[in-house]
Motif scaffolding. Structure first.
Motif, mmCIF file in Angstrom:
data_model
loop_
_atom_site.group_PDB
_atom_site.id
_atom_site.type_symbol
_atom_site.label_atom_id
_atom_site.label_comp_id
_atom_site.label_asym_id
_atom_site.label_seq_id
_atom_site.Cartn_x
_atom_site.Cartn_y
_atom_site.Cartn_z
ATOM 1 N N ASP A 128 -35.090 70.776 45.203
ATOM 2 C CA ASP A 128 -34.843 69.646 46.094
ATOM 3 C C ASP A 128 -36.175 69.143 46.624
ATOM 4 N N GLY A 129 -36.200 67.880 46.977
ATOM 5 C CA GLY A 129 -37.401 67.267 47.522
ATOM 6 C C GLY A 129 -37.226 66.916 48.979
ATOM 7 N N SER A 130 -38.349 66.652 49.642
ATOM 8 C CA SER A 130 -38.324 66.277 51.050
ATOM 9 C C SER A 130 -39.616 65.544 51.364
ATOM 10 N N TYR A 131 -39.648 64.900 52.512
ATOM 11 C CA TYR A 131 -40.881 64.305 53.009
ATOM 12 C C TYR A 131 -41.432 65.183 54.120
ATOM 13 N N ASN A 132 -42.735 65.472 54.077
ATOM 14 C CA ASN A 132 -43.408 66.155 55.176
ATOM 15 C C ASN A 132 -44.309 65.177 55.898
ATOM 16 N N GLU A 133 -44.163 65.112 57.206
ATOM 17 C CA GLU A 133 -44.995 64.199 57.986
ATOM 18 C C GLU A 133 -46.412 64.751 58.083
ATOM 19 N N ILE A 134 -47.387 63.843 57.951
ATOM 20 C CA ILE A 134 -48.808 64.189 57.986
ATOM 21 C C ILE A 134 -49.439 63.493 59.194
ATOM 22 N N PRO A 135 -50.452 64.093 59.830
ATOM 23 C CA PRO A 135 -51.087 63.433 60.980
ATOM 24 C C PRO A 135 -51.543 62.012 60.644
ATOM 25 N N TYR A 136 -51.303 61.120 61.566
ATOM 26 C CA TYR A 136 -51.644 59.711 61.340
ATOM 27 C C TYR A 136 -53.150 59.523 61.465
#
Length: 489
Positions: A128-136
């Motif tokens: 399965d895939g997902s999005y990981n938030e990265i520092p802006y």
């Protein structure tokens, strides 16, 4: 389960974790850990091994608090470094070393003396895939890029930076075999092929069942799974093989799909898939239809037909068993939730892109360590439940499982970081044994139905605080016929 079996299991767990710890401190890892050839060449206070453990066991809210906790846990409080020294050392660590450590963790687990949990005789893995938030940060926008949409046309339109993540997960043993981070506009499909290629070293000639959601039911992936000799249960999209499915006369039937030359030209990721379909252009898929009832956004009851694609023969798996196997895929969803909400996967101490990658991959390794310990403890609880039924204890009517978030906290509080740092099997064994002794305090009953209806309920007043008394999040609410109704996230 006899006490001797428990001691043997704890001893095997300790051997495995001590072996993994020795790997993390080896010269091989030192070479992989370098971003530049000059990195980690001197024996400094924060060396590559400490830096890897820092990312794996990081759990505090601030950097100062984390540094104090880290050096206290490894019994070196007088050697604590400054935040500036930490950032300098963290900038040297190559994220690829943690990706390698995740794969090596899986490889060593299957080669170890630990009992591997199977479903009947099958290894069960899920993708399965997902999005990981990265520092802006501006550099991260260009590094991780962004998927274009109506609202996002250029880097200036980006409000949140994401990385496309994908994981291959052993649903029976509770850990990620592989975890990959790519730029946000990268497709999940080539990541799935990458993980499948690498999975061959784990299973060799063992039977495998591959679980996946709707985006993975393409002819190319199915052909590749056939080439590898894997069984699969994949949820099908309604627009996949429409003509063949429309001709079905029952809810469980094999269809034949002719993958012609024009179709094969669209195969992009696997030459083995192309060879498989050139040899046998007729692809046979067993389609199982299941009716699912749910409440839509207007509060009305709807009934939908779900398609499941599989190549499991009827004598091996009935339609009910195929549907049950697909529900096991939810374990990877639960692991993503645990990593993001409990382990705080997306909480960073630097805006640097490589440090963000290391933070994410380090938390995945900690999740894996807790996952195999939880799996072994769950097996112990299952045996206890069977024994209590045989002797007629009424209080054990329900099955029990380990509460993973409490297990993670218990292992931290008991000093697992210091034991892994020391690489002493005996110390690791003592910590796991002490965790086993409080097993009844970190278990929860598994009931056939939910005891609390979380959404689809009408509220007289909106919740005034984020958490309920038991610590769970309040579900989201929407307006419905003049009232407030809870909705699924």
């Amino acid at each position: 389960m006899m006490m001797n079996d428990v001691v043997k299991k704890i001893s095997d767990l300790s051997d495995f974790l001590a072996d993994f710890s020795r790997l993390l401190s080896s010269d091989c890892i030192r070479n992989l850990a370098r971003t530049r050839t000059s990195d980690f060449t001197r024996n400094r206070n924060m060396n590559f091994f400490k830096m890897i453990l820092y990312f794996i066991f990081r759990c505090r809210k601030t950097t100062n608090e984390e540094l104090g906790n880290f050096y206290s846990s490894i019994c070196q409080p007088d050697m604590r470094i400054s935040k500036q020294a930490l950032f300098k050392a963290a900038g040297k660590l190559n994220p690829n070393v943690l990706t390698f450590a995740i794969r090596e963790f899986a490889s060593r687990f299957y080669r170890s003396s630990l009992p591997v949990k199977l479903f009947d005789r099958y290894h069960v893995i899920a993708e399965d895939g997902s999005y990981n938030e990265i520092p802006y940060a501006a550099i991260n926008i260009f590094d991780f890029h962004f998927p274009e949409s109506k609202k996002v046309r250029s880097p200036g339109d980006v409000n949140v930076v994401h990385s496309q993540a994908s994981g291959l997960y052993d649903v029976m043993n509770g850990f990620f075999l592989n975890y990959t981070l790519k730029r946000a506009d990268y497709s999940e499909i080539p990541l799935a092929f990458k993980h499948l290629y690498e999975s061959r070293e784990y299973f060799r000639d063992s039977p495998v069942i591959y679980l996946a959601d709707r985006y993975y039911g393409s002819a190319e992936i199915i052909s590749f799974l056939e080439h590898m000799g894997y069984f699969y249960v994949i949820r099908g999209k309604k627009n996949f093989y429409k003509k063949e499915i429309a001709s079905m006369r029952s809810d469980d039937e094999w269809i034949s799909v002719n993958v012609d030359k024009t179709w094969r030209k669209r195969f992009r990721f696997s030459p083995e898939s192309m060879e498989e379909r050139e040899a046998t252009p007729l692809m046979r898929i067993r389609v199982v239809k299941r009716k699912v009832t749910y409440i839509d956004s207007r509060g009305e009851e709807k009934c939908e037909t779900t398609l499941l694609f599989t190549n499991l023969p009827e004598e091996e798996a009935s339609s009910d068993l195929v549907a049950y196997l697909y529900t096991l895929r939810w374990n990877i969803e639960s692991s993503y939730k645990n990593c993001k909400e409990i382990l705080e996967l997306e909480r960073f101490f630097s805006a640097d892109g490589d440090m963000a990658r290391c933070s994410i991959l380090g938390k995945i390794i900690f999740h894996n360590i807790c996952g195999i310990i939880s799996s072994q403890m769950n097996a112990f609880l299952d045996e206890m439940g069977k024994e209590s039924v045989r002797i007629g204890k009424k209080e054990n009517r329900h099955a029990y499982k380990i509460n993973l978030s409490q297990l993670q906290k218990t292992l931290r509080d008991n000093g697992l970081l210091g034991a892994v740092f020391s690489r002493k099997r005996k110390r690791i064994e003592e910590i796991i044994m002490s965790t086993f002794l409080i097993i009844h305090k970190i278990k929860v009953p598994i009931r056939p139905n939910r005891h609390f209806k979380r959404w689809g309920r009408v509220l007289t007043t909106p919740p005034g605080y984020r958490f309920r008394i038991d610590g769970r999040n309040h579900p989201k609410v929407k307006r419905f016929k003049g009232c407030l109704m809870t909705t699924a996230p």
